[in-house]
Design an enzyme around this catalytic site. Structure first.
Site, short mmCIF file in Angstrom:
data_model
loop_
_atom_site.label_atom_id
_atom_site.label_comp_id
_atom_site.label_asym_id
_atom_site.label_seq_id
_atom_site.Cartn_x
_atom_site.Cartn_y
_atom_site.Cartn_z
N GLU A 191 0.87 -1.24 -0.14
CA GLU A 191 0.05 -0.04 0.04
C GLU A 191 1.02 1.40 0.05
O GLU A 191 1.57 1.36 0.94
CB GLU A 191 -0.81 0.05 1.13
CG GLU A 191 -1.86 1.25 1.31
CD GLU A 191 -2.80 1.22 2.38
OE1 GLU A 191 -3.27 2.39 2.76
OE2 GLU A 191 -2.68 0.46 3.19
N ASN A 232 -5.97 2.20 -0.33
CA ASN A 232 -7.13 1.82 0.60
C ASN A 232 -8.25 2.82 0.41
O ASN A 232 -8.25 3.99 0.71
CB ASN A 232 -6.57 1.72 1.94
CG ASN A 232 -7.56 0.92 2.85
OD1 ASN A 232 -8.44 0.42 2.54
ND2 ASN A 232 -7.00 0.58 4.11
N ASP A 293 -11.36 -1.92 3.81
CA ASP A 293 -11.61 -2.39 5.19
C ASP A 293 -11.85 -1.26 6.17
O ASP A 293 -11.50 -0.13 5.82
CB ASP A 293 -10.30 -3.00 5.74
CG ASP A 293 -8.87 -2.05 5.80
OD1 ASP A 293 -8.72 -1.51 4.58
OD2 ASP A 293 -8.32 -2.09 6.85
N GLU A 294 -12.78 -1.57 7.01
CA GLU A 294 -12.66 -0.60 8.33
C GLU A 294 -13.42 0.82 7.65
O GLU A 294 -12.95 1.85 8.16
CB GLU A 294 -11.33 -0.21 8.80
CG GLU A 294 -10.72 -1.44 9.65
CD GLU A 294 -9.47 -1.45 10.52
OE1 GLU A 294 -9.26 -2.18 11.27
OE2 GLU A 294 -8.57 -0.43 9.80
N TYR A 394 0.38 -10.74 11.83
CA TYR A 394 0.82 -9.56 11.65
C TYR A 394 2.19 -9.14 12.34
O TYR A 394 2.62 -9.72 13.39
CB TYR A 394 -0.25 -8.46 12.23
CG TYR A 394 -1.39 -8.53 11.27
CD1 TYR A 394 -1.56 -9.10 10.22
CD2 TYR A 394 -2.32 -7.27 11.73
CE1 TYR A 394 -2.64 -8.77 9.44
CE2 TYR A 394 -3.44 -7.09 10.72
CZ TYR A 394 -3.70 -7.75 9.61
OH TYR A 394 -4.59 -7.50 8.82
N ASP A 439 1.40 0.93 12.34
CA ASP A 439 0.51 1.86 13.32
C ASP A 439 1.21 2.77 14.16
O ASP A 439 0.56 3.69 14.57
CB ASP A 439 -0.34 0.66 14.21
CG ASP A 439 -1.16 -0.18 13.24
OD1 ASP A 439 -0.78 -0.27 12.09
OD2 ASP A 439 -2.30 -0.66 13.89
#
Length: 637
Positions: A191, A232, A293-294, A394, A439
Site C-alpha cells: 500500500e 485503501n 476495510d474498516e 501481523y 500503526d
C-alpha cells in the site's frame, strides 16, 4: 466446512534431506551418497543454460555472483549445447512439463549426482531451484546426491507492507525482495501512494515518485515476485482526502470525515478511479487491491443516513447501507477489470447484511475473524478465491508481533483462519501472507522491522510451500534458519560507513557547518558560516547513528511539524535538539549516513526517511528529495 477441526500433524523431513527452507517435498537420496558420493564445485565447474530466454540468462548471470559470494568460485555461463561434465550446474527450461500435475508454473526438478541439474517448466521454476542450491551451499560446500520434484502447495506465498502515510526506503524494499526470493515467496502487497500529477493536493510526504514505482516493479520482476498495489478505499483515505473536503463523507451532524470517501457521490468515484488509473500507469502488476476495510471504523452506518437513502434509491426499499458499499466495490471491480486487472479486498466489510451480491471474481483476503463477518467457507461457497491474511500473522511497528514459535509448534497452515479452520484443502484457498503495518511508525526503525521479520518470513515460506517440517522443535528451526542465513548479497551496502567519533559536518558546496542554534532543549539546527561546531557520531545497535552536538547531551532530532502515524512527516519542518536518549520513544534521533564513496554524505532521518536540506533562512529542514535537492555534506574527523 466445520470450524476448529484438528489438522493432521505434518510429517517431519527425513534426517538425510538437505537443510533448506522451505524443505524439499520428496527428497530421494542417491545410494552413492550413502557411500560418500557428493557433488562439489571445482575450478572447472560451469553454469550451463539450456534455455533461450533473456530472463533465464539474466538469472544465470546473477547466480554467478551469488555462488561467488558464498564459495569464492566464479563460474562461467555457457550455452546449453555444451556437454556437461562433473561439477557443472545445468539449468534447463522444459516447457513440456508445465502441466499442473507435473512441475506447473513454479515447481522444479533437482537432480544431484556428478552433475547438478535443475529443470523447470518456466524461468521461475528454474530460479526457485537455484535458491535451493544456494541454501545448500550456505551450510556445506559438498552437496548430497539425490533427487527431488519440488512443487508448491499454494499459489500465493506472500508478504504485505503498508508503506501508507510513511515512506519506506527503496533499499529496504530491495533487501526484502531479495530475502523473499531466497525463500520462494512470490507475492508482495504494497500500500503506497503514487505522487499524482492529476491530483497534486494529495502529494504530501509519504508518497512514492513514479520513477520509484517503476523501480519497485523492476525489482519484483528481477526476483520473480508478483506485486499487488493498493490504494485503501473508501476508508482510510485521509492521505488523499485531506485537501479534498468536498469528497469526504459527512455525518448526520454535518461534520466531514477526512478518512472516509463519500461513496454516494459520483465525483468521489471519479476521484478514486482517476488515482487508480494514474497509479496503474507505473505499477506493473496483474492485481489491484482497493482495501475496502474498516470503512466504519469507530462509527456505524446509522451515523450516515444518506448512505441508506442512496442504497434504497438504487436498489429498492429492502436495501441496506452495506448494499451501497458492496456496489461501490463492484463498480471499482468493473473499472479495474477494464484495464486487465483482478481486484482484491480485505474481508472485514463483508458482514452478510447486503442484498447486492459481491462480484464472485473478487479475491478476498481474510484477516478479521470477528462475529457477523463472513467466514472463509462462506466466502468460498460464494465463489471467491480466499487468501489467509490472518491477524495472527501481523507485524505491527510498535505493536502486535506474530508469535512464530506458537504457530510452528501448532503446525499452522493456511487452512487455519482467524474464525475457522478448514478441514481439508480447497482449490480456492490461494495461500497466506504476513503483513507489516506501521500503526506506530516510530515504534521501530526499518532495520529493526527487518530483524523482527526474519523468522516470520521463514515460517510463512515453509507453511505455504507445503513441505515437511524440518525439525520437531522451534529452537532447531531457528538454528537452521540462522545457519542458512539470508540471500547472498542481501546487504552489500555499509550501513555505518563512518566510525564512531567527532566530526565537522559541512555543506560540501558552501562549507557552512551544521551547527546547533542553542545548547538547550528545543533549539534548532542551522548551516552556519564560520562555525566551529562539531558532532559526536554515535552508532546505534540497529545500524544507524545518533548525532550529538559536541560538548552537550543534546542530539539532533525531528519533533516539529504535522505527524502521521506518530511520525513527523511535514515537509519543511526544522530539525531540533533534544536530550540524547536510547529509549524506544526516541527513535526519531536515529540517522542514516549514506556515503557516496567520494567522502560526501547525505544524512537522512531513519524514521521520516527525509534528508537534511536547508531553507532560505539557513535552517536545517527535512524536505522530500524530489522537491528540493538534499544537502551534500563533507565530514572531517
Amino acid at each position: 466446512m466445520p470450524a476448529n477441526a484438528e489438522q493432521p500433524k505434518p510429517v517431519t523431513a527425513a534426517p538425510e534431506s538437505p537443510d533448506v527452507i522451505p524443505t524439499l517435498e520428496n527428497w530421494e537420496g542417491d545410494d552413492r551418497e550413502r557411500h560418500g558420493g557428493e557433488f562439489e564445485l571445482t575450478r572447472r565447474s560451469r553454469i550451463i543454460v539450456d534455455a533461450g530466454t533473456d530472463r533465464a540468462l539474466d538469472d544465470a548471470r546473477r547466480l554467478v555472483h551469488e555462488i561467488s559470494a558464498q564459495t569464492g568460485r566464479r563460474l562461467p555461463v555457457v550455452p546449453g549445447s555444451a556437454r556437461a561434465r562433473a561439477g557443472d550446474i545445468v539449468l534447463t527450461l522444459d516447457t513440456r512439463r508445465a502441466d499442473p500435475d507435473d512441475l506447473g508454473d513454479e515447481g522444479y526438478e533437482l537432480e544431484i549426482d556428478d552433475v547438478l541439474r535443475i529443470t523447470g517448466a518456466t524461468e521461475t521454476g528454474v530460479f526457485y531451484g537455484t535458491r535451493t542450491i544456494l541454501q545448500m551451499l550456505a551450510t556445506d560446500d559438498a552437496l548430497p546426491m539425490g533427487r527431488s520434484v519440488d512443487v508448491p502447495e499454494y499459489a500465493e506465498r506472500g508478504v504485505g507492507v503498508c508503506a501508507c502515510y510513511i515512506h519506506i526506503s527503496m533499499e529496504w524494499f530491495e533487501r526484502l525482495m531479495k530475502d523473499m526470493s531466497y525463500l520462494k515467496l512470490n507475492q508482495l502487497w504494497i500500500e503506497a501512494k503514487v505522487k499524482s500529477d492529476e491530483y497534486p493536493e494529495t502529494a504530501f510526504w509519504g508518497y512514492y515518485t513514479k520513477d520509484e514505482i517503476r523501480q519497485l516493479s523492476e525489482m519484483a520482476e528481477k526476483y520473480h515476485i508478483t506485486l499487488v498495489p493498493e490504494i485503501n478505499s473508501p476508508g482510510h483515505m485521509d492521505p488523499y482526502l485531506e485537501n479534498y473536503p468536498e469528497l469526504q463523507l459527512e455525518d448526520r451532524s454535518g461534520e466531514r470525515q477526512p478518512s472516509r470517501l463519500d461513496i454516494t457521490e459520483d465525483a468521489a468515484f471519479d476521484f478514486l478511479t482517476g488515482l487508480i488509473d494514474e497509479a496503474l500507469q507505473v505499477w506493473d502488476a496483474p492485481y489491484w487491491h482497493m482495501g475496502a476495510d474498516e470503512y466504519m471504523l469507530g462509527s456505524e452506518y446509522a451515523n450516515f443516513p444518506q448512505i441508506l437513502e442512496y442504497a434504497q434509491e438504487r436498489f429498492g426499499p429492502d436495501a441496506t447501507p452495506q448494499d451501497a458499499f458492496v456496489d461501490f466495490v463492484n463498480r471499482i471491480n468493473a473499472h479495474v477489470q477494464g484495464q486487465g486487472k483482478k481486484l482484491r479486498i480485505w474481508n472485514d466489510g463483508l458482514a452478510g447484511e447486503n442484498t447486492v451480491p459481491l462480484d464472485p471474481d473478487i479475491v478476498v483476503e481474510h484477516w478479521d475473524g470477528r462475529e457477523r463477518i463472513l467466514t472463509p467457507s462462506e466466502l468460498l461457497d460464494q465463489g471467491h478465491r480466499v487468501m489467509n491474511a490472518s491477524y495472527a500473522l501481523y507485524l505491527v511497528r510498535g505493536g502486535f508481533m506474530t508469535d512464530t514459535q506458537a504457530l510452528y509448534e501448532q503446525d499452522w497452515t493456511p487452512l487455519v483462519f482467524e474464525n475457522e479452520t478448514l478441514t481439508e484443502p480447497h482449490d480456492d484457498v490461494t495461500g497466506a501472507k504476513i503483513t507489516m503495518w506501521p500503526d506506530n511508525g516510530r515504534g521501530h526503525t526499518e532495520n529493526e522491522v527487518e530483524e523482527q521479520a526474519f523468522m516470520p518470513l521463514r515460517h510463512i515460506a515453509l507453511a505455504t510451500w507445503g513441505g515437511p517440517k524440518p525439525s520437531e522443535t522451534y529452537a532447531e528451526f531457528v538454528a537452521l534458519a540462522e545457519a542458512i542465513g539470508r540471500a547472498p548479497g542481501w546487504d552489500d551496502g555499509d550501513r555505518q560507513p563512518l566510525p564512531e567519533g567527532t566530526y565537522a559536518l559541512a555543506d560540501a558546496v558552501t562549507g557552512d557547518r551544521l551547527a546547533p542554534v542553542a545548547a538547550e532543549d528545543g533549539g534548532h539546527v542551522v548551516f552556519a558560516s564560520g562555525s566551529a561546531a562539531t558532532w559526536d557520531l554515535l552508532p546505534t545497535d540497529d545500524g544507524y547513528y545518533r548525532l550529538r552536538a559536541d560538548g552537550t547531551e543534546l542530539c539532533m532530532n525531528i519533533t516539529e511539524g504535522r505527524r502521521y502515524l506518530n511520525v513527523p512527516l511535514e515537509s519543511g519542518a526544522p530539525f531540533t535538539l533534544t536530550p540524547c536518549s536510547t529509549a524506544a520513544d526516541a527513535k526519531t534521533q536515529r540517522w542514516q549516513v549514506i556515503d557516496d564513496g567520494k567522502g560526501e554524505l547525505r544524512v537522512v532521518n531513519a524514521i521520516s526517511q527525509l534528508p537534511v536540506a536547508r531553507n532560505g533562512d539557513g535552517l536545517a529542514v527535512q524536505v522530500p528529495p524530489d522537491v528540493q535537492e538534499p544537502v551534500v555534506l563533507s565530514a572531517s574527523g
